[in-house]
Write an enzyme that holds these catalytic residues in place. Structure first.
Site, mmCIF file in Angstrom:
data_model
loop_
_atom_site.group_PDB
_atom_site.id
_atom_site.type_symbol
_atom_site.label_atom_id
_atom_site.label_comp_id
_atom_site.label_asym_id
_atom_site.label_seq_id
_atom_site.Cartn_x
_atom_site.Cartn_y
_atom_site.Cartn_z
ATOM 1 N N LYS A 47 0.791 -1.244 -0.076
ATOM 2 C CA LYS A 47 -0.048 -0.035 -0.012
ATOM 3 C C LYS A 47 0.901 1.181 0.001
ATOM 4 C CE LYS A 47 -3.909 -2.411 2.235
ATOM 5 N NZ LYS A 47 -4.795 -2.655 3.640
ATOM 6 N N GLN A 77 -4.260 -1.083 9.517
ATOM 7 C CA GLN A 77 -4.365 -2.575 9.032
ATOM 8 C C GLN A 77 -4.905 -3.455 10.031
ATOM 9 O OE1 GLN A 77 -3.654 -3.302 5.825
ATOM 10 N NE2 GLN A 77 -3.872 -5.581 6.260
ATOM 11 N N ASP A 110 -11.227 3.114 4.281
ATOM 12 C CA ASP A 110 -11.417 1.648 4.215
ATOM 13 C C ASP A 110 -12.937 1.322 4.269
ATOM 14 O OD1 ASP A 110 -9.443 -0.277 4.185
ATOM 15 O OD2 ASP A 110 -8.651 0.014 5.949
HETATM 16 N N1 GUN Z 1 -7.159 -6.566 6.561
HETATM 17 C C1 GUN Z 1 -7.300 -7.448 5.480
HETATM 18 N N2 GUN Z 1 -7.962 -6.651 4.512
HETATM 19 C C2 GUN Z 1 -7.788 -5.534 4.976
HETATM 20 C C3 GUN Z 1 -8.388 -4.277 4.445
HETATM 21 O O1 GUN Z 1 -8.819 -4.192 3.364
HETATM 22 N N3 GUN Z 1 -8.238 -3.108 5.075
HETATM 23 C C4 GUN Z 1 -7.521 -2.911 6.283
HETATM 24 N N4 GUN Z 1 -7.338 -1.958 6.907
HETATM 25 N N5 GUN Z 1 -6.923 -4.405 7.008
HETATM 26 C C5 GUN Z 1 -7.350 -5.152 6.181
#
Ligand code: GUN
Length: 295
Positions: free
Chosen positions: A53, A97, A120
């Site tokens: 990311k 995350q 998100d």
């Molecule tokens: N963990 C697994 N997928 C995601 C996601 O799309 N966003 C976040 N913040 N954590 C995750």
């Protein structure tokens, strides 16, 4: 029938080029979209997602404020950092995350994020707006799946869709998005899960199967109708001594066998995965535009 592959890497690359152009235009107005990234702990999969990311931000010109915190970070410290990001005008999006370590209450953390920076789409306000069909940040993986279907010219309206998995991140939101009265909705959706009595009876009826169960070979060829569209959201590590890193990634679908029956199928890796990051960038750019009242 042998399925055509839905190339998520290619579609993601096209969308990222489009976003790069938008970011360059914003820079002419002295606006740089910013993403605050928070990772707590050392989970290897989370580290690799977060690193990807951060790289993707850099690649398209988004500023990222990267915070990799130790596993013993307290909930209070984490919430303090989020509150700082809520107030920071350089930050348009906040990404915490998941999963978080067990001593941290995930829902309290998500509630702290300013919904206007919740790129998100995990804050209850954004979830509620999404369910009600109002404008909101949409969660990245389901939103990416919608883009894959649209850009592959799959007709969603009227389709029988079976979603396998009921997570907050994928199963529940994708089902909700697909039933909306919108240009990406109007499907008839069934959600299956670990307590579903006869999974195959459902999947065999499906025009579109979205496999998000988190278990390899959840969907085998006998469970698929001829010509179905298969979206594989699974990312499972399988031990593989022939690989330098000792494992390989597989999805939830028995890819080689199902490919012989489906009309379209996403591979793992290279299907849904690249779209999740792309939609995070997309939401961050949208948030920056909203913050500066730009159409
Ligand atoms: N963990 C697994 N997928 C995601 C996601 O799309 N966003 C976040 N913040 N954590 C995750």
């Amino acid at each position: 029938m042998t399925a055509k592959i839905i190339d998520g890497k290619l579609i993601a690359a096209q969308m990222r080029e489009e976003l790069k152009t938008q970011v360059a235009k914003l820079k002419e107005k002295n606006i740089v979209p910013g993403l605050g990234v928070i990772l707590v702990g050392q989970d290897p999969a989370s580290i690799s997602y977060v690193t990807a990311k951060e790289r993707a931000c850099e690649n398209i010109g988004i500023y990222s404020d990267d915070n990799h915190l130790p596993a013993d970070t307290s909930q209070a410290e984490l919430i303090e950092l989020i509150k700082k990001m809520n107030e920071d005008p350089k930050i348009n999006g906040i990404l915490v995350q998941l999963p978080l370590p067990d001593h941290i209450d995930e829902s309290q953390v998500l509630l702290t994020i300013n919904p206007q920076k919740d790129v998100d789409g995990f804050h209850p306000i954004n979830i509620g707006k999404m369910v009600a069909g109002e404008k909101a940040f949409l969660p990245c993986t389901p939103h990416g799946i919608i883009k894959l279907l649209q850009r592959s010219n799959v007709k969603i309206e009227g389709a029988e869709v079976v979603v396998v998995g009921r997570s907050n991140i994928v199963g529940k939101p994708i089902a909700n998005m697909l039933i909306q009265k919108s240009d990406f909705g109007n499907a008839t959706v069934t959600i299956c899960h670990t307590r579903t009595r006869d999974l195959a009876a459902h999947t065999r009826r499906a025009d579109i199967i979205i496999a998000a169960a988190g278990r390899p070979a959840t969907i085998t060829a006998d469970m698929v109708k001829d010509g179905a569209v298969i979206i594989d959201v699974g990312v499972n590590r399988i031990e593989d001594a022939s690989k330098k890193r000792g494992y390989r990634l597989v999805g939830d679908v028995d890819f080689e066998a199902v490919k012989q029956k489906a009309s379209l199928i996403t591979p793992v890796p290279g299907g849904v995965g690249p779209m999740t990051i792309t939609m995070l960038l997309y939401n961050t750019v949208e948030s920056a535009k909203i913050a500066h009242s730009i159409e």
